[in-house]
Structures are given as structure tokens and as C-alpha cells.
Design an enzyme around this catalytic site. Structure first.
Site, PDB file in Angstrom:
ATOM      1  N   HIS A   1       5.015   4.354  12.777  1.00 37.79           N
ATOM      2  CA  HIS A   1       5.076   4.300  11.305  1.00 37.79           C
ATOM      3  C   HIS A   1       6.085   5.359  10.853  1.00 37.79           C
ATOM      4  CE1 HIS A   1       2.907   3.918   7.294  1.00 37.79           C
ATOM      5  NE2 HIS A   1       3.447   5.105   7.146  1.00 37.79           N
TER       6      HIS A   1
ATOM      7  N   CYS B   1       4.333   9.407   0.257  1.00 36.47           N
ATOM      8  CA  CYS B   1       2.939   9.847   0.156  1.00 36.47           C
ATOM      9  C   CYS B   1       2.845  10.844  -0.987  1.00 36.47           C
ATOM     10  CB  CYS B   1       2.475  10.480   1.466  1.00 36.47           C
ATOM     11  SG  CYS B   1       0.787  11.117   1.333  1.00 36.47           S
TER      12      CYS B   1
ATOM     13  N   ARG C   1       0.839  -1.216   0.000  1.00 38.02           N
ATOM     14  CA  ARG C   1       0.000   0.000   0.000  1.00 38.02           C
ATOM     15  C   ARG C   1       0.873   1.265   0.000  1.00 38.02           C
ATOM     16  NH1 ARG C   1      -0.422   4.637   2.771  1.00 38.02           N
ATOM     17  NH2 ARG C   1       0.013   3.498   4.688  1.00 38.02           N
ATOM     18  N   ASP C   2       1.568   1.536   1.094  1.00 36.67           N
ATOM     19  CA  ASP C   2       2.371   2.770   1.185  1.00 36.67           C
ATOM     20  C   ASP C   2       3.480   2.724   0.141  1.00 36.67           C
ATOM     21  OD1 ASP C   2       3.384   5.176   2.152  1.00 36.67           O
ATOM     22  OD2 ASP C   2       3.278   4.578   4.250  1.00 36.67           O
TER      23      ASP C   2
HETATM   24  P1  HMG Z   1     -13.148  14.472  -2.613  1.00 36.49           P
HETATM   25  O1  HMG Z   1     -12.819  14.820  -4.031  1.00 36.49           O
HETATM   26  O2  HMG Z   1     -13.348  15.593  -1.629  1.00 36.49           O
HETATM   27  O3  HMG Z   1     -14.407  13.479  -2.567  1.00 36.49           O
HETATM   28  O4  HMG Z   1     -11.984  13.527  -2.090  1.00 36.49           O
HETATM   29  P2  HMG Z   1     -15.937  13.787  -2.467  1.00 36.49           P
HETATM   30  O5  HMG Z   1     -16.449  13.166  -1.234  1.00 36.49           O
HETATM   31  O6  HMG Z   1     -16.228  15.255  -2.717  1.00 36.49           O
HETATM   32  O7  HMG Z   1     -16.519  12.961  -3.704  1.00 36.49           O
HETATM   33  C1  HMG Z   1     -16.245  13.351  -5.075  1.00 36.49           C
HETATM   34  C2  HMG Z   1     -16.530  12.168  -5.990  1.00 36.49           C
HETATM   35  O8  HMG Z   1     -15.581  11.147  -5.714  1.00 36.49           O
HETATM   36  C3  HMG Z   1     -17.913  11.524  -5.783  1.00 36.49           C
HETATM   37  O9  HMG Z   1     -18.316  11.032  -7.052  1.00 36.49           O
HETATM   38  C4  HMG Z   1     -17.628  10.355  -4.891  1.00 36.49           C
HETATM   39  O10 HMG Z   1     -18.530   9.284  -5.012  1.00 36.49           O
HETATM   40  C5  HMG Z   1     -16.242   9.923  -5.377  1.00 36.49           C
HETATM   41  P3  HMG Z   1     -19.492  11.780  -7.882  1.00 36.49           P
HETATM   42  O11 HMG Z   1     -20.683  11.760  -6.963  1.00 36.49           O
HETATM   43  O12 HMG Z   1     -18.973  13.171  -8.100  1.00 36.49           O
HETATM   44  O13 HMG Z   1     -19.581  10.954  -9.112  1.00 36.49           O
HETATM   45  N1  HMG Z   1     -15.509   9.274  -4.302  1.00 36.49           N
HETATM   46  C6  HMG Z   1     -14.931   8.062  -4.371  1.00 36.49           C
HETATM   47  N2  HMG Z   1     -14.846   7.153  -5.349  1.00 36.49           N
HETATM   48  C7  HMG Z   1     -14.195   5.989  -5.058  1.00 36.49           C
HETATM   49  N3  HMG Z   1     -13.669   5.712  -3.854  1.00 36.49           N
HETATM   50  C8  HMG Z   1     -13.722   6.612  -2.857  1.00 36.49           C
HETATM   51  C9  HMG Z   1     -14.370   7.843  -3.112  1.00 36.49           C
HETATM   52  N4  HMG Z   1     -14.593   8.926  -2.335  1.00 36.49           N
HETATM   53  C10 HMG Z   1     -15.284   9.787  -3.060  1.00 36.49           C
HETATM   54  N5  HMG Z   1     -13.198   6.327  -1.673  1.00 36.49           N
HETATM   55  C11 HMG Z   1     -11.108  11.816  -0.642  1.00 36.49           C
HETATM   56  C12 HMG Z   1     -11.935  13.108  -0.745  1.00 36.49           C
HETATM   57  C13 HMG Z   1     -10.900  11.518   0.824  1.00 36.49           C
HETATM   58  C14 HMG Z   1     -11.897  10.710  -1.309  1.00 36.49           C
HETATM   59  C15 HMG Z   1      -9.773  12.048  -1.381  1.00 36.49           C
HETATM   60  O14 HMG Z   1      -9.159  13.161  -0.810  1.00 36.49           O
HETATM   61  C16 HMG Z   1      -8.831  10.859  -1.284  1.00 36.49           C
HETATM   62  O15 HMG Z   1      -9.100   9.822  -1.879  1.00 36.49           O
HETATM   63  N6  HMG Z   1      -7.701  11.022  -0.562  1.00 36.49           N
HETATM   64  C17 HMG Z   1      -6.754   9.943  -0.347  1.00 36.49           C
HETATM   65  C18 HMG Z   1      -5.335  10.398  -0.480  1.00 36.49           C
HETATM   66  C19 HMG Z   1      -4.399   9.250  -0.191  1.00 36.49           C
HETATM   67  O16 HMG Z   1      -4.708   8.105  -0.447  1.00 36.49           O
HETATM   68  N7  HMG Z   1      -3.193   9.555   0.372  1.00 36.49           N
HETATM   69  C20 HMG Z   1      -2.232   8.564   0.706  1.00 36.49           C
HETATM   70  C21 HMG Z   1      -2.614   7.704   1.883  1.00 36.49           C
HETATM   71  S1  HMG Z   1      -2.308   8.476   3.457  1.00 36.49           S
HETATM   72  C22 HMG Z   1      -0.626   8.137   3.778  1.00 36.49           C
HETATM   73  O17 HMG Z   1       0.063   7.653   2.921  1.00 36.49           O
HETATM   74  C23 HMG Z   1      -0.097   8.373   5.167  1.00 36.49           C
HETATM   75  C24 HMG Z   1       0.110   7.080   5.962  1.00 36.49           C
HETATM   76  O18 HMG Z   1       1.013   6.207   5.305  1.00 36.49           O
HETATM   77  C25 HMG Z   1       0.658   7.405   7.372  1.00 36.49           C
HETATM   78  C26 HMG Z   1       1.866   8.332   7.343  1.00 36.49           C
HETATM   79  O19 HMG Z   1       2.866   8.058   6.643  1.00 36.49           O
HETATM   80  O20 HMG Z   1       1.784   9.321   8.077  1.00 36.49           O
HETATM   81  C27 HMG Z   1      -1.219   6.331   6.160  1.00 36.49           C
HETATM   82 MG    MG Z   2       3.169   6.354   5.342  1.00 40.70          MG
END
Ligand code: HMG
Ligand code: MG
Length: 314
Positions: free
Chosen positions: A223, A256, A30-31
Site C-alpha cells: 500500500h 491520511c 476510502r483512503d
Molecule cells: P477514542 O476517542 O479513543 O474512542 O477514539 P473511545 O473508545 O474512547 O470512545 C469515545 C466515544 O466514541 C464513545 O462514545 C464511543 O462509543 C464512540 P460515548 O460513549 O462517549 O458516547 N466511538 C465510536 N463511535 C462510532 N464509531 C466508532 C467509534 N469508536 C468509538 N468506531 C478511535 C478511538 C479508534 C475510535 C479513533 O481514534 C478513530 O476513529 N480513529 C480513526 C482514524 C482514521 O480513520 N484514520 C485514517 C485511516 S488509517 C489510514 O488511512 C492508513 C491506511 O491507509 C494505511 C496506510 O496508508 O498506511 C489504512
Molecule cells: Mg493509506
């Protein structure tokens, strides 16, 4: 003869009070893969997961049900889970940001999910299109519904030790975010050093802030991203405080896409080498893991940044 055949690292154990056993939470699939410039083919992801389970890892963070446009690298989450060769005794948690993501995860028959909160306003906006306070309106129904469906829910807190836009992050702010996740029903918190700026001192300070606020150390995981080469020292500091779950990624993959200064996670091989010397049980076959990371490096077209992989691969 190689160092492994010579019995190195020597299993000496430690006179410090350390846990006898550590759970390695493998985040490579994943990450590790969410940050690749080229999307890794599903077949390669499936073989990666299969090899990691074969090397003895029992927690494999398999993918994310985030918006496919935000993270195209993991847009194949449904296919990965449908075709996954599930090993007995292995759990396959997935990241879920919101209810749409939970619907997708439930349809894919997952048993473990992780929500991911930010300890800072700026990263909540950049990573989740939300805000420090507003993010909970997204997570709370996810955690509630997931728990009702019998799922286990982990809560990540990102930017616990520093943020690339806001600088130092007050430990009280990190604890406040973490406690809200625990109160909402998360079984464990993973404290993320998203951009790798923590030191052993800041790790001790944040862990102490949690325990002083009444959180049990066993409910905390760490993490670490390894941007400044501190991830192993930080891990040792956390083990000394009693942490028993450590996140890492095979070969040190990771980053990320919404935090540009983030580099790879602590490499699982580097962690295993440390745990072996300390005599802490982990259940992983280091040679099989190194072989997997060498294979993966071949698929990605660049060598692993892990020192242990590079030392043992030759
Ligand atoms: P948004 O654009 O604000 O979403 O994104 P929304 O709620 O306004 O929805 C817009 C459209 O997207 C809608 O469709 C939803 O249905 C669709 P429409 O009605 O317009 O046709 N939609 C989705 N479709 C599929 N799957 C979904 C989904 N959600 C909405 N889940 C959102 C908000 C949170 C979804 C977006 O910002 C996002 O996906 N962010 C994720 C970013 C990410 O993955 N970052 C990396 C992971 S975090 C990390 O790596 C840190 C970690 O490792 C720890 C560390 O290192 O600290 C964990
Ligand atoms: Mg991470």
C-alpha cells in the site's frame, strides 16, 4: 489517433519472474475520500463506487466505520452501504478500528473488514488514540468476533517504511506488529507506506524480513502513497518478490488526516499501465477508469495527480 488506439503500452511481458495475475485493491472511495477538505456527497460516492466496479475493479474499499468526529468525511458510512449498488463478484471491504465500529459494520451486512495497526508508537497514539502495544487490545476482539461471524479480516500495518515523527522504522518492529495481526486471525497484511518515503530497497528489506520470519509472500499486500514519486518503482520491487495484491486509488486520490505529510496513493491508472506493459493480468478497463477519474476530478474541482490520467484525458 490516441496512444491507446495505437496499441500502447506495448504488452511485452517481462523476463523476470513476476506473478501472472495481480489483484488490485482499490482504496479510492476510502483512503481517497477520507482526506478531502469538503465532504463528498453520498450520491457522488455511490456513483464513484458504481463506475469503479463497471471498470472491472473487484475489490472496492468502500468506507470506514471509524469515529465520525475523527473522520467526518466518512461519517455517512451506513448510508453509503445501505444504498450501494452491489455488483456480482465485487467485494466491498470497510475499515473497522474497534468493537463499536464492528457493531456498525455488522449491522450494515459487510462481509470483509480491515483493521489498521501502526508500526510506531507515535502514529498509534495520533491515529488510534492508543499505543504500539495497547492497540492490540482494540483489534483482537474485533478480529475474533468478525471471524466468528464469518467475515474476512485484512490487517493494515501503517508506517512500515518511515514515520514523520520517529524517522526510520526497524523492519523487526514492522514484522512484530504484522505477525500479531496474522496470529489474531487476519487473512492478509497490507504493508502501508503511509507517507510515501519507501524506496525499492526498503520494500525488498521489509518483504524479506517477513518471509524470513515465516510469513508467506502471498499473504502480503503493498500500500504505497506516492509522495516522493516512488510508488511504481516500489510496486515493481514488490512484484519481483512475489506480491500479488497491490493497493491503489483511482486518479491517485488519498492521504491520511492524521499523518500530515501523507499525499495520494499510487494511482490505479499508473499501476494498470505498468501491469499492461509487463503482461500481468488485472481485469481493469483502463479507458473506463480514466473516464471515472476525470469525472471525479470534476466533482472535486481539481485535476487528478495521476500522470496516466493526465496523459490519456486530453
Ligand atoms: P477514542 O476517542 O479513543 O474512542 O477514539 P473511545 O473508545 O474512547 O470512545 C469515545 C466515544 O466514541 C464513545 O462514545 C464511543 O462509543 C464512540 P460515548 O460513549 O462517549 O458516547 N466511538 C465510536 N463511535 C462510532 N464509531 C466508532 C467509534 N469508536 C468509538 N468506531 C478511535 C478511538 C479508534 C475510535 C479513533 O481514534 C478513530 O476513529 N480513529 C480513526 C482514524 C482514521 O480513520 N484514520 C485514517 C485511516 S488509517 C489510514 O488511512 C492508513 C491506511 O491507509 C494505511 C496506510 O496508508 O498506511 C489504512
Ligand atoms: Mg493509506
Amino acid at each position: 489517433m490516441g496512444v491507446r488506439e495505437l496499441g500502447l503500452p506495448e504488452r511485452i511481458g517481462s523476463t523476470d519472474s513476476l506473478p501472472s495475475k495481480v489483484t488490485i485493491w482499490e482504496v479510492g472511495p476510502r483512503d481517497g475520500l477520507q482526506n478531502e477538505a469538503e465532504v463528498v456527497p453520498v450520491e457522488v460516492k455511490l456513483e464513484f463506487l458504481d463506475r469503479l466496479a463497471g471498470a472491472g475493479l473487484t475489490t472496492l474499499e468502500a468506507t470506514s466505520f471509524v469515529h465520525p468526529k475523527w473522520v467526518p468525511q466518512l461519517a455517512d458510512a451506513e448510508e453509503v452501504l445501505a444504498r450501494l449498488h452491489r455488483h456480482d463478484g465485487v467485494r466491498y471491504p470497510v475499515l473497522v478500528p474497534n468493537e463499536r465500529g464492528l457493531d456498525r459494520a455488522l449491522a450494515a451486512d459487510v462481509t470483509h473488514i480491515a483493521v489498521f495497526a501502526s508500526a510506531t508508537e507515535t502514529f498509534a497514539r495520533r491515529n488510534l488514540n492508543s499505543g504500539l502495544d495497547a492497540q492490540f487490545a482494540m483489534f483482537e476482539p474485533v478480529i475474533g468476533r468478525a471471524r466468528e461471524a464469518g467475515l474476512d479480516v485484512r490487517g493494515y500495518v501503517s508506517m512500515c517504511f518511515g514515520d514523520p515523527w520517529e524517522g526510520a522504522v526497524p523492519p523487526e518492529q514492522v514484522v512484530a506488529v504484522g505477525k500479531r495481526l496474522l496470529d489474531a486471525g487476519c487473512s492478509q497484511l497490507s504493508l502501508g507506506d503511509t507517507i510515501g518515503v519507501a524506496t525499492a530497497a526498503s520494500v525488498e528489506r521489509v518483504l524479506d524480513a517477513f518471509t524470513e520470519a515465516g510469513v508467506t509472500i502471498g499473504d502480503l499486500a503493498v500500500h504505497f502513497h506516492d509522495t516522493y514519486g516512488q510508488a511504481l518503482a516500489n510496486t515493481l520491487a514488490a512484484l519481483r518478490k512475489g506480491v500479488t495484491t497491490v493497493d491503489s486509488s483511482a486518479g491517485g486520490l488519498g492521504g491520511c488526516p492524521y499523518a500530515e505529510s501523507a499525499t495520494g496513493n499510487l494511482a490505479t491508472e499508473d499501476l494498470v499501465w505498468l501491469l499492461d506493459g509487463l503482461g500481468v493480468e488485472h481485469g481493469v478497463d483502463l479507458d473506463a477508469l480514466v473516464e471515472t477519474s476525470v469525472w471525479m476530478a470534476g466533482k472535486l474541482g481539481r485535476p487528478s495527480p495521476s500522470r496516466v490520467v493526465r496523459a490519456l484525458a486530453g
